[in-house]
Design a protein around this motif. Sequence first.
Motif, PDB file in Angstrom:
ATOM      1  N   MET A 194     -29.809  -5.313  -7.152  1.00 25.15           N
ATOM      2  CA  MET A 194     -31.016  -6.104  -6.891  1.00 25.15           C
ATOM      3  C   MET A 194     -32.275  -5.506  -7.519  1.00 25.15           C
ATOM      4  N   PRO A 195     -32.436  -4.161  -7.523  1.00 20.68           N
ATOM      5  CA  PRO A 195     -33.668  -3.614  -8.113  1.00 20.68           C
ATOM      6  C   PRO A 195     -33.757  -3.769  -9.627  1.00 20.68           C
ATOM      7  N   ALA A 196     -32.671  -4.123 -10.272  1.00 19.79           N
ATOM      8  CA  ALA A 196     -32.691  -4.273 -11.732  1.00 19.79           C
ATOM      9  C   ALA A 196     -33.571  -5.457 -12.120  1.00 19.79           C
ATOM     10  N   THR A 197     -34.520  -5.225 -12.987  1.00 21.71           N
ATOM     11  CA  THR A 197     -35.376  -6.300 -13.477  1.00 21.71           C
ATOM     12  C   THR A 197     -34.687  -7.055 -14.603  1.00 21.71           C
ATOM     13  N   THR A 198     -35.230  -8.202 -14.936  1.00 24.68           N
ATOM     14  CA  THR A 198     -34.729  -8.940 -16.097  1.00 24.68           C
ATOM     15  C   THR A 198     -34.796  -8.074 -17.341  1.00 24.68           C
ATOM     16  N   ASP A 199     -35.880  -7.326 -17.481  1.00 29.29           N
ATOM     17  CA  ASP A 199     -36.037  -6.454 -18.650  1.00 29.29           C
ATOM     18  C   ASP A 199     -34.935  -5.404 -18.699  1.00 29.29           C
ATOM     19  N   GLU A 200     -34.588  -4.814 -17.557  1.00 29.46           N
ATOM     20  CA  GLU A 200     -33.506  -3.828 -17.535  1.00 29.46           C
ATOM     21  C   GLU A 200     -32.205  -4.450 -18.027  1.00 29.46           C
ATOM     22  N   VAL A 201     -31.888  -5.635 -17.523  1.00 27.60           N
ATOM     23  CA  VAL A 201     -30.644  -6.287 -17.918  1.00 27.60           C
ATOM     24  C   VAL A 201     -30.631  -6.557 -19.421  1.00 27.60           C
ATOM     25  N   VAL A 202     -31.716  -7.088 -19.934  1.00 27.41           N
ATOM     26  CA  VAL A 202     -31.775  -7.413 -21.362  1.00 27.41           C
ATOM     27  C   VAL A 202     -31.621  -6.156 -22.206  1.00 27.41           C
ATOM     28  N   ARG A 203     -32.254  -5.080 -21.808  1.00 33.51           N
ATOM     29  CA  ARG A 203     -32.187  -3.845 -22.603  1.00 33.51           C
ATOM     30  C   ARG A 203     -30.802  -3.202 -22.531  1.00 33.51           C
ATOM     31  N   VAL A 204     -30.181  -3.221 -21.367  1.00 36.15           N
ATOM     32  CA  VAL A 204     -28.823  -2.675 -21.255  1.00 36.15           C
ATOM     33  C   VAL A 204     -27.850  -3.493 -22.106  1.00 36.15           C
ATOM     34  N   CYS A 205     -28.072  -4.805 -22.165  1.00 37.01           N
ATOM     35  CA  CYS A 205     -27.158  -5.713 -22.882  1.00 37.01           C
ATOM     36  C   CYS A 205     -27.569  -5.948 -24.335  1.00 37.01           C
ATOM     37  N   ALA A 206     -28.451  -5.137 -24.846  1.00 32.76           N
ATOM     38  CA  ALA A 206     -29.070  -5.406 -26.149  1.00 32.76           C
ATOM     39  C   ALA A 206     -28.079  -5.476 -27.302  1.00 32.76           C
ATOM     40  N   ASP A 207     -26.904  -4.858 -27.160  1.00 31.06           N
ATOM     41  CA  ASP A 207     -25.938  -4.857 -28.260  1.00 31.06           C
ATOM     42  C   ASP A 207     -24.901  -5.970 -28.155  1.00 31.06           C
ATOM     43  N   LEU A 208     -25.034  -6.837 -27.170  1.00 31.07           N
ATOM     44  CA  LEU A 208     -24.044  -7.897 -26.981  1.00 31.07           C
ATOM     45  C   LEU A 208     -23.881  -8.769 -28.213  1.00 31.07           C
ATOM     46  N   ILE A 236     -32.254 -14.759 -19.997  1.00 33.73           N
ATOM     47  CA  ILE A 236     -31.517 -13.590 -20.490  1.00 33.73           C
ATOM     48  C   ILE A 236     -30.625 -13.979 -21.664  1.00 33.73           C
ATOM     49  N   GLY A 237     -29.934 -15.104 -21.531  1.00 31.45           N
ATOM     50  CA  GLY A 237     -29.080 -15.572 -22.623  1.00 31.45           C
ATOM     51  C   GLY A 237     -29.852 -15.835 -23.894  1.00 31.45           C
ATOM     52  N   ARG A 238     -31.041 -16.439 -23.751  1.00 31.44           N
ATOM     53  CA  ARG A 238     -31.864 -16.727 -24.937  1.00 31.44           C
ATOM     54  C   ARG A 238     -32.375 -15.435 -25.575  1.00 31.44           C
ATOM     55  N   GLN A 239     -32.843 -14.497 -24.748  1.00 30.92           N
ATOM     56  CA  GLN A 239     -33.354 -13.252 -25.306  1.00 30.92           C
ATOM     57  C   GLN A 239     -32.260 -12.478 -26.048  1.00 30.92           C
ATOM     58  N   LEU A 240     -31.057 -12.515 -25.504  1.00 25.38           N
ATOM     59  CA  LEU A 240     -29.945 -11.790 -26.125  1.00 25.38           C
ATOM     60  C   LEU A 240     -29.279 -12.593 -27.236  1.00 25.38           C
ATOM     61  N   ASN A 241     -29.513 -13.908 -27.251  1.00 24.76           N
ATOM     62  CA  ASN A 241     -28.870 -14.819 -28.198  1.00 24.76           C
ATOM     63  C   ASN A 241     -27.350 -14.740 -28.095  1.00 24.76           C
ATOM     64  N   VAL A 242     -26.853 -14.876 -26.851  1.00 23.18           N
ATOM     65  CA  VAL A 242     -25.417 -14.826 -26.584  1.00 23.18           C
ATOM     66  C   VAL A 242     -25.037 -15.938 -25.618  1.00 23.18           C
ATOM     67  N   PRO A 243     -23.749 -16.304 -25.570  1.00 25.16           N
ATOM     68  CA  PRO A 243     -23.296 -17.286 -24.591  1.00 25.16           C
ATOM     69  C   PRO A 243     -23.425 -16.745 -23.162  1.00 25.16           C
ATOM     70  N   VAL A 244     -23.729 -17.651 -22.242  1.00 20.17           N
ATOM     71  CA  VAL A 244     -23.900 -17.324 -20.823  1.00 20.17           C
ATOM     72  C   VAL A 244     -22.781 -17.973 -20.017  1.00 20.17           C
ATOM     73  N   VAL A 245     -22.201 -17.207 -19.094  1.00 21.02           N
ATOM     74  CA  VAL A 245     -21.220 -17.735 -18.144  1.00 21.02           C
ATOM     75  C   VAL A 245     -21.780 -17.551 -16.734  1.00 21.02           C
ATOM     76  N   ILE A 246     -21.982 -18.656 -16.028  1.00 24.88           N
ATOM     77  CA  ILE A 246     -22.444 -18.617 -14.637  1.00 24.88           C
ATOM     78  C   ILE A 246     -21.212 -18.456 -13.754  1.00 24.88           C
ATOM     79  N   SER A 247     -21.142 -17.349 -13.045  1.00 24.32           N
ATOM     80  CA  SER A 247     -19.959 -17.049 -12.238  1.00 24.32           C
ATOM     81  C   SER A 247     -19.969 -17.831 -10.926  1.00 24.32           C
ATOM     82  N   HIS A 248     -18.777 -18.284 -10.536  1.00 26.40           N
ATOM     83  CA  HIS A 248     -18.513 -18.966  -9.256  1.00 26.40           C
ATOM     84  C   HIS A 248     -19.720 -19.759  -8.749  1.00 26.40           C
TER      85      HIS A 248
END
Length: 482
Positions: A194-208, A236-248
């Motif tokens: 929960m404490p992870a910001t959108t920015d954290e997620v985007v930066r961790v996933c930057a190589d996707l 997040i999907g747009r910033q990373l330019n990758v496909p998004v899967v919404i889980s369950h």
Amino acid sequence: MFDLVFKGGTVIDGTGAPRREADVGIVDRHIAAVGNLSDEPAHRIVDATGLIVAPGFIDAHAHDDCLLLSSPDMTPKLSQGVTTVVAGNCGMSLAPMPRPVPQPVTPPLDLLNRGGEAFRFATFAAYLEELRQRPPAINFAMLVGHTTLRVATMQDLGATASDAEIGQMRTLAAEALEAGAIGISTGLAYVTAMPATTDEVVRVCADLNAFGGVYCTHMRDESSGIMDALTETFDIGRQLNVPVVISHHKLSGAENFGRSRETLPYIEDAARKQPVCLDCYPYDAGSTVLEVWRVRRCDRVIITWSTPHPEMAGRTLNDIAESFGVDREEAAARLMPGGAIYFSMDAQDVDRILAYPPTMIGSDGLPHDSQPHPRLWGAFPRVLGHYARHRALFSLETAVHKMTGLPAANFGFKGRGIIAPGACADITTFDALTVDAGFGYGERVRPARGIVHVAVNGAIAWENGAAAGGNRGELVKRSAMA
């Protein structure tokens, strides 16, 4: 000479096309021919008369990371016709874990393994190598979990990651993607993320994008804040330019019943602008870790496991509270750490989401629960039996497509999810008149009904209610990464 022929069956090929009478011939690990093969020689002929012959089912949302190693027969999945699982969802993966995992295991990673001994792989490559050395009965495609990366690198999971910690997570994620992970998953609704910001997620996933990966997410909110959570997901999907899967995809809480009328058009609009897809399990109850705040929002709760009180698995929380002589919240606190089934959804929302054409089927099963949610063993047969046959929510061809061709296309699994010459020989046969889940809530665990044969990469792996051995499962990658 064919190695194996499924003869006399009705083929539903996974594309959504109408069924047709045809034989399916296999040479080695691939389908060689589909049609009238009555005069062709074969080492083995499987009589499929009266059966549907379909592609092996693809579980678009699984948590089998540990089960693939501890129980390579994969009976809960194989017995319901599943030949490929997408694991590592909701931010949880067994690897990488370059330092000792905390004891007790940090929730929700304890849903994968409560003892912690399974988190022994310093790198994702080491984990995949063990799976190659000891292959399971079914195929596997793996995601690397953002929560696992947090546990592996952070001192304080209640904080936003520092620049240095984000850098460490990104390095571990890139190693996993290079080793063969198909993407990164998040579980932003769990306390540890929960404490992870959108920015954290985007930066961790930057190589996707560089690795052709996907972003799969258990979104930050599946109740009153779901529209904001969807907006964050698409961003997040747009910033990373990758496909998004919404889980369950679901709407939790009575105050949100009916809001699938709002979410599905929003998802559809987003999908016109960027690659977006979703999965859903065919039940109106979910299952995850036992938490007091979840109990407060749900009238009916069934305990699936409890470390301090293992004898309570399978009982309702109300019954347990009465036996303890305390209220429900106190009873839940006494049972933790534990897991539970929460009846928090509206059946009409489930119908609407399942019937939505782009929705894939995922079990979201938790294989290490003492008394698991029935979706672990029965999600796919339930779609075929309860929803297609009994409810006529969609045709059998559509049901099969949702579990085969659709996830194969969304995840980029080239040559899987269809019955056609050249495709991988993952095959499931079933009796359309009897197929269904084998048990319901609180009932004894048993295999699904109506699944007759399952072939994985050209070899029979399940037949007439029993595993046939010869594990031929393999790592499945996205075609962009092949």
